[in-house]
Design an enzyme around this catalytic site. Structure first.
Site, PDB file in Angstrom:
ATOM      1  N   THR A 166      41.581  38.998  36.371  1.00 16.68           N
ATOM      2  CA  THR A 166      41.664  40.023  35.338  1.00 16.68           C
ATOM      3  C   THR A 166      42.622  39.516  34.283  1.00 16.68           C
ATOM      4  O   THR A 166      43.373  38.607  34.553  1.00 16.68           O
ATOM      5  CB  THR A 166      42.273  41.306  35.971  1.00 16.68           C
ATOM      6  OG1 THR A 166      41.434  41.714  37.033  1.00 16.68           O
ATOM      7  CG2 THR A 166      42.419  42.439  35.007  1.00 16.68           C
ATOM      8  N   GLY A 178      45.636  40.878  39.017  1.00 12.70           N
ATOM      9  CA  GLY A 178      45.892  40.500  40.403  1.00 12.70           C
ATOM     10  C   GLY A 178      45.632  41.488  41.509  1.00 12.70           C
ATOM     11  O   GLY A 178      46.447  41.633  42.404  1.00 12.70           O
ATOM     12  N   GLY A 179      44.500  42.208  41.507  1.00  8.83           N
ATOM     13  CA  GLY A 179      44.078  43.003  42.660  1.00  8.83           C
ATOM     14  C   GLY A 179      45.171  43.878  43.250  1.00  8.83           C
ATOM     15  O   GLY A 179      45.813  44.655  42.558  1.00  8.83           O
TER      16      GLY A 179
END
Length: 536
Positions: free
Chosen positions: A350, A432-433
């Site tokens: 992202t 980063g999730g």
């Protein structure tokens, strides 16, 4: 701690992005008299071209927006699942356990980001007197796609890492590999088909992507390669203007995105730590990290139980930010012992970007295709790399995020903003999730709670609980610059510790801009990225 990078200063406008060319695109628009929204459209278009492993125009985006003296706003530019995306459709293709991460069957949700650019451009005209045409805002991106850009280490190394997995997927090799290999660092990377598509959007408007000639082309291409998406799905899509979630914090108000994103999680972590008076611990000490990690576990539990498409939620996300509720969660934290931790939501690639203009208009923005290179497919004529956000749906009807036609997928994305009681405003965020709420916690607490400068807050070593970027371990990961004592103490508290590199991309690419009431701007960018702060 040795040498620290200095924050960047500005007064007339500032942008931060994980690729320097994107922040420069935003700055160029600000210099031409553009506002923060116009600048962000330009940055969003550029980054979709110059950081192709991290995002694309085949993904989703979310915006949190503020103008001085006005209510907070936001744009939800997230696409829903295809009308054909049913358990039966997958079963007919022999898929019954889980939606694959890659390939055309993973491309099952509409890409919403272009609609977000359109909504932001419209808002900039209506609310901020914006005058810059879309063709100018996309000009840099078109040039970079046509003439090419130098390949970064991040793009080259990630392409190499994913090459075997993605090579068989339609369109990937032709687009992202050179003679079957990852492009060399510094070599020129061109995307002529994408340039043509961006030129069409610049000429005909963002709506063309959903309801025009471009929509017809995209629908034909998606159908031909075996995606469940159809023209009707594109035509149904609209970006939505929303009111962000608000956390009342002892230092001011903090804002983030509504579900289907995990914005509420980022706010809950900060809210829990506020209840615990985090400042009594030394910044970056074992106690500090332990409390941040334990607050994260509490917030993730709520996320995994409740957060989904708002149309399917049984509770209002804002209710999780009530002081009494946060106090209850804070009481669950044992200062002397790590609680057991289940499984995270996995990876994400992202980009987060922030802009504040000279008038104090603030934009916190995030754009993504979920995994690195999304579904891996690149449409043959339009050159669009499509997201795989919908692989986060479950095929089990008894789970929270089960697949239904027209349902929005759960998103790890969440852009953050804070308005402090002392008159300062701050935009911050990261990619980063599972790491997103955690890195936001690090950036917010280090700047707001401990008064560190934005650059220092971002550069300092970070931690990550759970999985990210194709890793399967759910350990607590620490960058190696944390003192060995901190790692030792955290281990003694019961955390399963894994050490990362000194500056490790695993913990995300963060950014932060703070504006003082005087109009002074201070920004920090992430040395783990190819980013920069651009200001004037």
């Amino acid at each position: 701690r040795g040498f620290t990078m200095q924050a960047k200063w500005g007064i007339r406008g500032m942008a931060v992005a994980p690729h320097s060319l994107a922040s420069e695109s935003a700055l160029a628009v600000l210099r031409e008299g553009g506002n923060a929204l116009e600048a962000m459209v330009a940055a969003a278009a550029t980054i979709a071209v110059v950081y192709p492993h991290m995002n694309s125009i085949g993904g989703d985006s979310f915006w949190v927006i503020h103008s001085p003296g006005k209510a907070m706003g936001g744009i939800d530019a997230c696409g829903a699942a295809a009308g054909l995306a049913t358990k039966q459709w997958y079963a007919e293709r022999g898929i019954t356990k889980a939606i694959p991460f890659r390939g055309s069957v993973a491309a099952n949700t509409v890409a919403g980001t272009i609609s977000g650019w359109g909504a932001a451009h419209k808002l900039s005209k209506q609310g901020l007197g914006g005058k810059i045409p879309l063709s100018r805002l996309l000009a840099d991106a078109i040039h970079y796609a046509e003439a090419g850009v130098p390949v970064t280490y991040s793009q080259s190394s990630l392409t190499e890492k994913k090459r075997k997995e993605l090579s068989p997927i339609p369109g990937f090799s032709e687009t992202f590999l050179v003679n079957g290999k990852a492009p060399a660092v510094g070599s020129i990377f061109k995307q002529e088909r994408l340039a043509k598509t961006l030129r069409q959007i610049a000429t005909k408007g963002t709506d063309d992507y959903y309801r025009g000639d471009l929509a017809d082309l995209l629908a034909k291409e998606l159908t031909a390669i075996g995606s469940p998406l159809r023209l009707d799905d594109l035509q149904r899509h609209r970006a939505k203007l929303i009111d962000p979630l608000e956390l009342k914090h002892s230092l001011g108000k903090v804002y983030n995105m509504i579900p289907p994103t995990q914005g509420v999680v980022s706010l809950m972590i900060i809210g829990i730590l506020d209840q615990l008076n985090l400042k009594r611990f030394k910044v970056d000490s074992a106690e500090y990290v332990h409390h941040c990690v334990e607050a994260t576990k509490q917030a993730f539990k709520i996320r995994d139980q409740f957060v989904t498409d708002p149309a399917y939620m049984t509770k209002n996300a804002q209710s999780f930010l009530a002081p009494a509720f946060l106090k209850k969660l804070a009481k669950n934290i044992d200062p002397n012992k790590a609680l057991p931790w289940g499984q995270g939501k996995g990876p994400a690639d992202t980009i987060w970007m922030g802009v504040i203009d000279g008038d104090g208009n603030c934009v916190s923005f995030i754009q993504s295709i979920y995994h690195e290179f999304g579904a891996g497919i690149v449409l043959p004529k339009s050159g669009v790399n499509w997201q795989n956000r919908g692989c986060s749906f479950s095929l089990d009807p008894n789970t929270l995020n089960h697949l239904e036609p027209y349902r929005k997928p759960f998103h790890t994305l969440n852009p953050a903003m804070a308005l402090f009681k002392d008159g300062r405003s701050m935009v911050y965020g990261t990619m980063g999730g599972d790491g997103q709420p955690q890195t936001q916690c690090a950036v917010f607490t280090r700047t707001a709670t401990y008064g560190l400068d934005p650059q220092d807050a971002i550069s300092r070593p970070r931690w990550l609980l759970g999985r990210t970027w194709g890793q399967t371990s759910d350990s607590l990961k620490l960058e190696s610059r944390f003192s060995p004592w901190v790692a030792k103490e955290l281990h003694a508290l019961g955390h399963e510790i894994e050490m990362l590199d000194a500056f490790d991309e695993t913990v995300g690419h963060a950014g932060c801009i703070i504006r003082d009431p005087s109009g002074t701007l201070r920004g920090g960018w992430d040395p783990r990225s190819d980013g920069a702060v651009s200001a004037f």
